[in-house]
Design a protein around this motif. Structure first.
Motif, PDB file in Angstrom:
ATOM      1  N   ASP A   2      -9.275   4.170   2.541  1.00 27.89           N
ATOM      2  CA  ASP A   2      -9.717   3.036   3.364  1.00 27.89           C
ATOM      3  C   ASP A   2     -10.271   1.953   2.443  1.00 27.89           C
ATOM      4  OD1 ASP A   2      -9.769   3.883   6.429  1.00 27.89           O
ATOM      5  OD2 ASP A   2     -10.352   5.652   5.241  1.00 27.89           O
ATOM      6  N   THR A   3      -9.767   0.745   2.646  1.00 28.23           N
ATOM      7  CA  THR A   3     -10.310  -0.405   1.906  1.00 28.23           C
ATOM      8  C   THR A   3     -11.251  -1.172   2.832  1.00 28.23           C
ATOM      9  OG1 THR A   3      -8.563  -1.955   2.572  1.00 28.23           O
ATOM     10  CG2 THR A   3      -8.128  -0.538   0.656  1.00 28.23           C
ATOM     11  N   ASP A   4     -11.751  -2.250   2.324  1.00 27.12           N
ATOM     12  CA  ASP A   4     -12.666  -3.043   3.138  1.00 27.12           C
ATOM     13  C   ASP A   4     -11.945  -3.784   4.263  1.00 27.12           C
ATOM     14  OD1 ASP A   4     -11.272  -4.591   1.403  1.00 27.12           O
ATOM     15  OD2 ASP A   4     -13.007  -5.649   0.566  1.00 27.12           O
ATOM     16  N   TYR A  55      -2.795  -0.466  -3.438  1.00 24.98           N
ATOM     17  CA  TYR A  55      -3.204  -1.276  -2.291  1.00 24.98           C
ATOM     18  C   TYR A  55      -3.112  -2.746  -2.702  1.00 24.98           C
ATOM     19  CZ  TYR A  55      -7.331  -0.429  -5.147  1.00 24.98           C
ATOM     20  OH  TYR A  55      -8.195  -0.285  -6.222  1.00 24.98           O
ATOM     21  N   THR A  86     -12.101   7.666   0.341  1.00 19.28           N
ATOM     22  CA  THR A  86     -10.879   8.469   0.132  1.00 19.28           C
ATOM     23  C   THR A  86     -11.083   9.824   0.815  1.00 19.28           C
ATOM     24  OG1 THR A  86     -11.677   9.380  -1.965  1.00 19.28           O
ATOM     25  CG2 THR A  86     -10.356   7.361  -2.079  1.00 19.28           C
ATOM     26  N   TRP A 138     -11.844   5.713  -7.073  1.00 21.89           N
ATOM     27  CA  TRP A 138     -11.640   4.728  -6.015  1.00 21.89           C
ATOM     28  C   TRP A 138     -10.841   3.543  -6.548  1.00 21.89           C
ATOM     29  CZ3 TRP A 138     -16.865   4.290  -2.886  1.00 21.89           C
ATOM     30  CH2 TRP A 138     -17.098   5.526  -2.239  1.00 21.89           C
ATOM     31  N   GLU A 183      -8.372  -6.153  -2.517  1.00 21.71           N
ATOM     32  CA  GLU A 183      -9.051  -5.202  -1.643  1.00 21.71           C
ATOM     33  C   GLU A 183      -9.928  -4.254  -2.465  1.00 21.71           C
ATOM     34  OE1 GLU A 183      -6.011  -4.718   2.138  1.00 21.71           O
ATOM     35  OE2 GLU A 183      -5.823  -3.331   0.447  1.00 21.71           O
ATOM     36  N   THR A 184     -10.926  -3.716  -1.817  1.00 21.14           N
ATOM     37  CA  THR A 184     -11.828  -2.762  -2.466  1.00 21.14           C
ATOM     38  C   THR A 184     -11.806  -1.455  -1.674  1.00 21.14           C
ATOM     39  OG1 THR A 184     -13.272  -4.552  -3.227  1.00 21.14           O
ATOM     40  CG2 THR A 184     -14.195  -2.301  -3.171  1.00 21.14           C
ATOM     41  N   VAL A 185     -11.587  -0.338  -2.410  1.00 14.92           N
ATOM     42  CA  VAL A 185     -11.536   0.973  -1.754  1.00 14.92           C
ATOM     43  C   VAL A 185     -12.942   1.405  -1.395  1.00 14.92           C
ATOM     44  CG1 VAL A 185     -10.895   3.394  -2.017  1.00 14.92           C
ATOM     45  CG2 VAL A 185      -9.430   1.603  -2.994  1.00 14.92           C
ATOM     46  N   ARG A 186     -13.120   1.772  -0.159  1.00 16.49           N
ATOM     47  CA  ARG A 186     -14.421   2.200   0.333  1.00 16.49           C
ATOM     48  C   ARG A 186     -14.511   3.723   0.567  1.00 16.49           C
ATOM     49  NH1 ARG A 186     -17.488  -1.950  -1.117  1.00 16.49           N
ATOM     50  NH2 ARG A 186     -16.786  -3.931  -0.197  1.00 16.49           N
ATOM     51  N   ARG A 220       0.855  -1.187   0.000  1.00 14.23           N
ATOM     52  CA  ARG A 220       0.000   0.000   0.000  1.00 14.23           C
ATOM     53  C   ARG A 220       0.900   1.249   0.000  1.00 14.23           C
ATOM     54  NH1 ARG A 220      -2.090  -3.513   3.924  1.00 14.23           N
ATOM     55  NH2 ARG A 220      -4.145  -4.391   3.412  1.00 14.23           N
TER      56      ARG A 220
END
Length: 355
Positions: free
Chosen positions: A113-115, A47, A56, A89, A51-54, A22
């Motif tokens: 922030d990711t999940d 990242y 910013t 994202w 992972e999935t960005v949730r 990251r």
């Protein structure tokens, strides 16, 4: 105790190895922009795969007492309409700030922030917001002295600038000052002339120029006419001393002092003459004093004409008197002759009768 220490070390190693996947990268970490303009923080982030960005978020550094904190831009009302997130994202985290103000200068951070994890940048973007600074060196000069115009910012070397004086473009940034150079100067980056600096005034001082004399009464002037003469002069600073002279002969070199002050009051104009005014200020005096003629030639011609007419009338009266006297003399001689004739005839008649 050893078991707890081992577990803590394993967690730290795991977190460090995870963060290596990251990152946040700033392409222009130290941008400098002009007040009123826009700036873009070019930013990218990465990242761990899967992972999935949730979320910013951009932050600004703020010193709260002695503690350095990061405050989300969304918590500043002043950024609400001026900040624009240009990223997504996925991997782009670029940010634009519009209508920059000097107090926008400072440190900016990014967090995503990711999940499974939240990561914030360790480094920052330091934004410098500057203004065009214009200088006129020196700001007060006398006619003939050198003047230099300077336009710069705190973080840019400006080589392609445009200059304006009282709204009109000028080409020279170094010149010898003349009276007409007084005014307000601004600079701008060429091609962006509408974004101008604050103005700086140049004050060019000079001695009295463009002398003139105003006469309070126009038309025919006579010996009993009262007249005010007002001396006008263009000067910087304003003229504070005025001296009046009057010529005493045909040459302007024959002058006498007749008064002081901007206004010369003449209670009566005794005879035609030339009146001269000299003005002076702290810079110098006007040596090319203007003149004005106080006496109307029409009045002079009028009096001359009256004198000629009076002389003609007197000559005619004198001629008539001489003729009248001559005729009276002639009539008297003839009367005497007639009377002698009648007397003589009367005597002769008497003598004849006696005989």
């Amino acid at each position: 105790m050893l078991t707890v220490f081992t577990l803590l070390m394993l967690l730290i190693i795991k977190e460090g190895s995870g963060n290596s996947d990251r990152s946040v990268t700033f392409e222009n970490p130290n941008p400098c922009a002009l007040k009123g303009k826009s700036v873009e923080f070019r930013c990218s982030y990465s990242y761990r795969e899967g992972e999935t960005v949730r979320k910013t978020t951009w932050y600004r550094g703020k010193l709260n007492g002695t503690i350095w904190t990061r405050v989300a831009l969304s918590d500043f009302p002043s950024y609400e309409s001026r900040s624009e997130y240009l990223g997504d994202w996925q991997h782009n985290c670029s940010l634009a700030i519009h209508d920059l103000q000097v107090n926008d200068t400072g440190y900016y951070y990014f967090r995503f922030d990711t999940d499974t994890y939240g990561f914030r940048s360790k480094k920052s973007v330091y934004l410098s917001v500057t203004e065009l600074n214009v200088r006129v060196c020196p700001e007060r000069v006398r006619v003939g002295e050198n003047v230099t115009l300077e336009c710069k910012t705190s973080c840019h070397q400006l080589s392609n600038t445009a200059w304006f004086k009282d709204g009109r473009p000028i080409s020279k940034t170094m010149f010898r000052a003349q009276a007409e150079d007084s005014g307000n100067y601004v600079c701008a980056i060429r091609g962006r002339e509408s974004e101008q600096s604050d103005s700086v005034a140049l004050d060019v001082q000079y001695g009295p120029l463009n002398m003139s004399i105003e006469v309070s009464k126009l038309g025919h002037l006579s010996n009993s006419t009262s007249v005010n003469l007002t001396c006008r002069a263009t000067a910087n600073p304003a003229a504070i001393n005025y001296t009046w002279y009057k010529t005493t002969g045909s040459s302007s070199s024959s002058m006498v002092h007749v008064g002081s002050g901007q206004v010369l009051s003449l209670t009566s104009v005794v005879r035609p003459g030339l009146y001269l005014c000299q003005a002076r200020n702290s810079v110098g005096e006007n040596n090319l004093t203007q003149t004005v003629l106080i006496a109307d030639h029409k009045d002079i011609n009028h009096f001359i004409l009256v004198g000629i007419v009076v002389k003609i009338i007197l000559a005619l009266l004198l001629t008539l008197i001489i003729i009248w006297i001559g005729r009276r003399t002639c009539y008297s001689a003839e009367d005497k002759k007639v009377r002698r004739y009648h007397v003589k005839r009367t005597i002769n008649n008497s003598l004849s009768q006696n005989v």
